[in-house]
Design a protein around this motif. Sequence first.
Motif, PDB file in Angstrom:
ATOM      1  N   SER A 113       0.816  -1.221   0.000  1.00 27.51           N
ATOM      2  CA  SER A 113       0.000   0.000   0.000  1.00 27.51           C
ATOM      3  C   SER A 113       0.843   1.263   0.000  1.00 27.51           C
ATOM      4  CB  SER A 113      -0.953   0.003   1.192  1.00 27.51           C
ATOM      5  OG  SER A 113      -0.206  -0.078   2.385  1.00 27.51           O
ATOM      6  N   CYS A 114       2.124   1.199   0.108  1.00 26.92           N
ATOM      7  CA  CYS A 114       3.077   2.311   0.012  1.00 26.92           C
ATOM      8  C   CYS A 114       2.481   3.649   0.476  1.00 26.92           C
ATOM      9  CB  CYS A 114       3.598   2.428  -1.419  1.00 26.92           C
ATOM     10  SG  CYS A 114       5.057   3.472  -1.578  1.00 26.92           S
ATOM     11  N   PRO A 115       2.399   3.870   1.786  1.00 29.47           N
ATOM     12  CA  PRO A 115       1.734   5.069   2.305  1.00 29.47           C
ATOM     13  C   PRO A 115       2.510   6.356   2.024  1.00 29.47           C
ATOM     14  CG  PRO A 115       2.803   3.884   4.079  1.00 29.47           C
ATOM     15  CD  PRO A 115       2.961   3.047   2.836  1.00 29.47           C
ATOM     16  N   ALA A 116       1.793   7.465   2.056  1.00 26.43           N
ATOM     17  CA  ALA A 116       2.411   8.773   1.814  1.00 26.43           C
ATOM     18  C   ALA A 116       3.240   9.238   3.011  1.00 26.43           C
ATOM     19  CB  ALA A 116       1.333   9.806   1.509  1.00 26.43           C
ATOM     20  N   SER A 117       3.024   8.659   4.153  1.00 28.76           N
ATOM     21  CA  SER A 117       3.752   9.096   5.345  1.00 28.76           C
ATOM     22  C   SER A 117       4.905   8.163   5.688  1.00 28.76           C
ATOM     23  CB  SER A 117       2.787   9.158   6.528  1.00 28.76           C
ATOM     24  OG  SER A 117       2.237   7.871   6.755  1.00 28.76           O
ATOM     25  N   THR A 118       5.415   7.469   4.712  1.00 33.70           N
ATOM     26  CA  THR A 118       6.458   6.481   4.961  1.00 33.70           C
ATOM     27  C   THR A 118       7.803   7.151   5.243  1.00 33.70           C
ATOM     28  OG1 THR A 118       7.513   4.490   4.125  1.00 33.70           O
ATOM     29  CG2 THR A 118       7.040   6.193   2.527  1.00 33.70           C
ATOM     30  N   THR A 119       8.629   6.464   5.972  1.00 32.60           N
ATOM     31  CA  THR A 119       9.967   6.983   6.275  1.00 32.60           C
ATOM     32  C   THR A 119      11.006   6.431   5.308  1.00 32.60           C
ATOM     33  OG1 THR A 119      10.319   5.203   7.865  1.00 32.60           O
ATOM     34  CG2 THR A 119       9.466   7.299   8.720  1.00 32.60           C
ATOM     35  N   THR A 120      10.577   5.581   4.388  1.00 37.26           N
ATOM     36  CA  THR A 120      11.475   5.053   3.366  1.00 37.26           C
ATOM     37  C   THR A 120      10.818   5.237   2.007  1.00 37.26           C
ATOM     38  OG1 THR A 120      10.539   2.844   3.543  1.00 37.26           O
ATOM     39  CG2 THR A 120      12.474   3.310   4.894  1.00 37.26           C
ATOM     40  N   ASN A 121      11.620   5.272   0.974  1.00 32.60           N
ATOM     41  CA  ASN A 121      11.079   5.343  -0.376  1.00 32.60           C
ATOM     42  C   ASN A 121      10.506   3.978  -0.747  1.00 32.60           C
ATOM     43  OD1 ASN A 121      11.950   7.982  -0.563  1.00 32.60           O
ATOM     44  ND2 ASN A 121      13.895   7.430  -1.487  1.00 32.60           N
ATOM     45  N   CYS A 122       9.347   3.968  -1.410  1.00 35.13           N
ATOM     46  CA  CYS A 122       8.714   2.706  -1.760  1.00 35.13           C
ATOM     47  C   CYS A 122       7.908   2.866  -3.049  1.00 35.13           C
ATOM     48  CB  CYS A 122       7.816   2.201  -0.632  1.00 35.13           C
ATOM     49  SG  CYS A 122       6.448   3.303  -0.221  1.00 35.13           S
ATOM     50  N   TRP A 123       7.459   1.733  -3.576  1.00 35.21           N
ATOM     51  CA  TRP A 123       6.597   1.745  -4.753  1.00 35.21           C
ATOM     52  C   TRP A 123       5.502   0.725  -4.605  1.00 35.21           C
ATOM     53  CZ3 TRP A 123       5.971  -2.442  -8.107  1.00 35.21           C
ATOM     54  CH2 TRP A 123       6.914  -3.468  -8.014  1.00 35.21           C
ATOM     55  N   SER A 124       4.403   0.985  -5.289  1.00 35.58           N
ATOM     56  CA  SER A 124       3.315   0.020  -5.419  1.00 35.58           C
ATOM     57  C   SER A 124       2.795   0.181  -6.840  1.00 35.58           C
ATOM     58  CB  SER A 124       2.214   0.270  -4.391  1.00 35.58           C
ATOM     59  OG  SER A 124       1.629   1.534  -4.595  1.00 35.58           O
ATOM     60  N   TYR A 125       1.937  -0.719  -7.252  1.00 28.31           N
ATOM     61  CA  TYR A 125       1.431  -0.619  -8.612  1.00 28.31           C
ATOM     62  C   TYR A 125      -0.081  -0.512  -8.610  1.00 28.31           C
ATOM     63  CZ  TYR A 125       0.501  -5.623  -8.277  1.00 28.31           C
ATOM     64  OH  TYR A 125       0.061  -6.851  -7.883  1.00 28.31           O
ATOM     65  N   ILE A 126      -0.584   0.062  -9.683  1.00 31.23           N
ATOM     66  CA  ILE A 126      -2.009   0.264  -9.850  1.00 31.23           C
ATOM     67  C   ILE A 126      -2.444  -0.628 -11.009  1.00 31.23           C
ATOM     68  CG2 ILE A 126      -3.814   1.955 -10.349  1.00 31.23           C
ATOM     69  CD1 ILE A 126      -1.698   4.072  -9.307  1.00 31.23           C
ATOM     70  N   PRO A 127      -3.081  -1.764 -10.719  1.00 31.49           N
ATOM     71  CA  PRO A 127      -3.477  -2.686 -11.793  1.00 31.49           C
ATOM     72  C   PRO A 127      -4.529  -2.059 -12.697  1.00 31.49           C
ATOM     73  CG  PRO A 127      -3.711  -3.714  -9.635  1.00 31.49           C
ATOM     74  CD  PRO A 127      -3.442  -2.267  -9.414  1.00 31.49           C
ATOM     75  N   PRO A 128      -4.473  -2.328 -13.995  1.00 32.31           N
ATOM     76  CA  PRO A 128      -5.485  -1.779 -14.896  1.00 32.31           C
ATOM     77  C   PRO A 128      -6.855  -2.412 -14.642  1.00 32.31           C
ATOM     78  CG  PRO A 128      -4.066  -3.319 -16.056  1.00 32.31           C
ATOM     79  CD  PRO A 128      -3.505  -3.155 -14.672  1.00 32.31           C
ATOM     80  N   ASN A 129      -7.862  -1.578 -14.575  1.00 34.89           N
ATOM     81  CA  ASN A 129      -9.250  -2.029 -14.425  1.00 34.89           C
ATOM     82  C   ASN A 129      -9.462  -2.967 -13.247  1.00 34.89           C
ATOM     83  OD1 ASN A 129      -9.786  -0.643 -16.851  1.00 34.89           O
ATOM     84  ND2 ASN A 129      -9.094  -2.425 -18.012  1.00 34.89           N
TER      85      ASN A 129
END
Length: 182
Positions: A113-129
Amino acid sequence: MDKVLVTGLLIIASVTAAAVIFGTIGPSIGKGSDAARQSQLAEANKIATRIKVLDAIPQSPQPQGCQPGGRYCIVDLWVKNIGQADVLPISHMDILMISSTGDWGDYIRFETSCPASTTTNCWSYIPPNQDPASRDMIMVPNETLHIQMRLFSDPLSPGYYSLDVTTPNGIQDKFLFEVASP
């Protein structure tokens, strides 16, 4: 009579020795064959896997919580599977980024879920449809994957960056992009 007895004992001994040899070497040959087959399948999968980084775009305006001063906290990235094999699991893809000056660089790790308040850089993906809660962990051939990198712990300053995306089986693509001044 002695020769017949000796010959009989030698035949029994040679049959026993052959059975012992085949009993110990046979499984090793089978394991070696399985290992070779698995290696060939992995190599075939690697040959059939190809990805292409299509674009990387820093988001503007920046969300609340991002450091002020023209630094970018969110970068949208699009990666396309241009091969003939599935890329799986998506969460095991590696994303590395480094500035052209070499003064900034990071391994961007996956978080569901890679939150906006994280203390580390992260990524998540948004699946199409798809609903992000029911994410599919496979990128099928010809699918374009939307990745969102959240860099709240160390935002990007204006400049050029090199992005390296690597699949779980070691296939990679590099992409150079610019972060412009806001």
